[in-house]
Design a protein around this motif. Structure first.
Motif, PDB file in Angstrom:
ATOM      1  N   GLU A 178      -7.522   2.335  -1.645  1.00 37.03           N
ATOM      2  CA  GLU A 178      -8.408   1.798  -0.616  1.00 37.03           C
ATOM      3  C   GLU A 178      -9.734   2.531  -0.697  1.00 37.03           C
TER       4      GLU A 178
ATOM      5  N   CYS B  40      -4.016   9.278   3.615  1.00 35.17           N
ATOM      6  CA  CYS B  40      -4.939   8.215   3.238  1.00 35.17           C
ATOM      7  C   CYS B  40      -4.192   7.184   2.398  1.00 35.17           C
ATOM      8  N   GLU B  41      -4.753   5.995   2.388  1.00 29.91           N
ATOM      9  CA  GLU B  41      -4.128   4.908   1.662  1.00 29.91           C
ATOM     10  C   GLU B  41      -4.644   4.885   0.232  1.00 29.91           C
TER      11      GLU B  41
ATOM     12  N   ILE C 130       0.750   5.405   1.017  1.00 27.55           N
ATOM     13  CA  ILE C 130       0.074   6.484   1.714  1.00 27.55           C
ATOM     14  C   ILE C 130       0.283   7.764   0.917  1.00 27.55           C
TER      15      ILE C 130
ATOM     16  N   SER D 201       0.836  -1.206   0.000  1.00 29.08           N
ATOM     17  CA  SER D 201       0.000   0.000   0.000  1.00 29.08           C
ATOM     18  C   SER D 201       0.871   1.256   0.000  1.00 29.08           C
TER      19      SER D 201
END
Length: 94
Positions: free
Chosen positions: A70, A66-67, A4, A2
């Motif tokens: 996602e 925020c990712e 960020i 992931s």
């Protein structure tokens, strides 16, 4: 893996505001940009801090992390009663 990302916003908020008590739907805000690093978001903030409008609300800056990739709201859009609103108005930038 992931990633960020960092979203820079400016809101019309005064000093000493507790983010937990803010009704974010009622506060005027502008999304300034989306950045790959916090340092880049902070640099964009610093470049605008003393500009017209922003200088009037010096405590209104927020950097939200925020990712990427996602999605939220898996169970639908919460809290609506009655018909859904129309699309949000886009701010006019000069």
């Amino acid at each position: 893996m992931s990633m960020i990302v960092f979203e820079l916003w400016h809101y019309q908020l005064g000093p000493g505001v507790d983010d937990e008590e803010v009704d974010w739907e009622e506060v005027n805000g502008l999304r300034i940009g989306l950045f790959s690093t916090r340092a880049m978001a902070e640099a964009a903030l610093e470049a605008r801090r003393d500009k017209e409008g922003f200088v009037d609300w010096p405590d209104g800056w927020r950097i939200w992390d925020c990712e990427l990739d996602e999605a939220g709201f898996e169970d639908g859009f919460p809290g609506w009663e009655g018909p859904a609103p129309g699309p949000a108005a886009r701010p006019k930038l000069h």
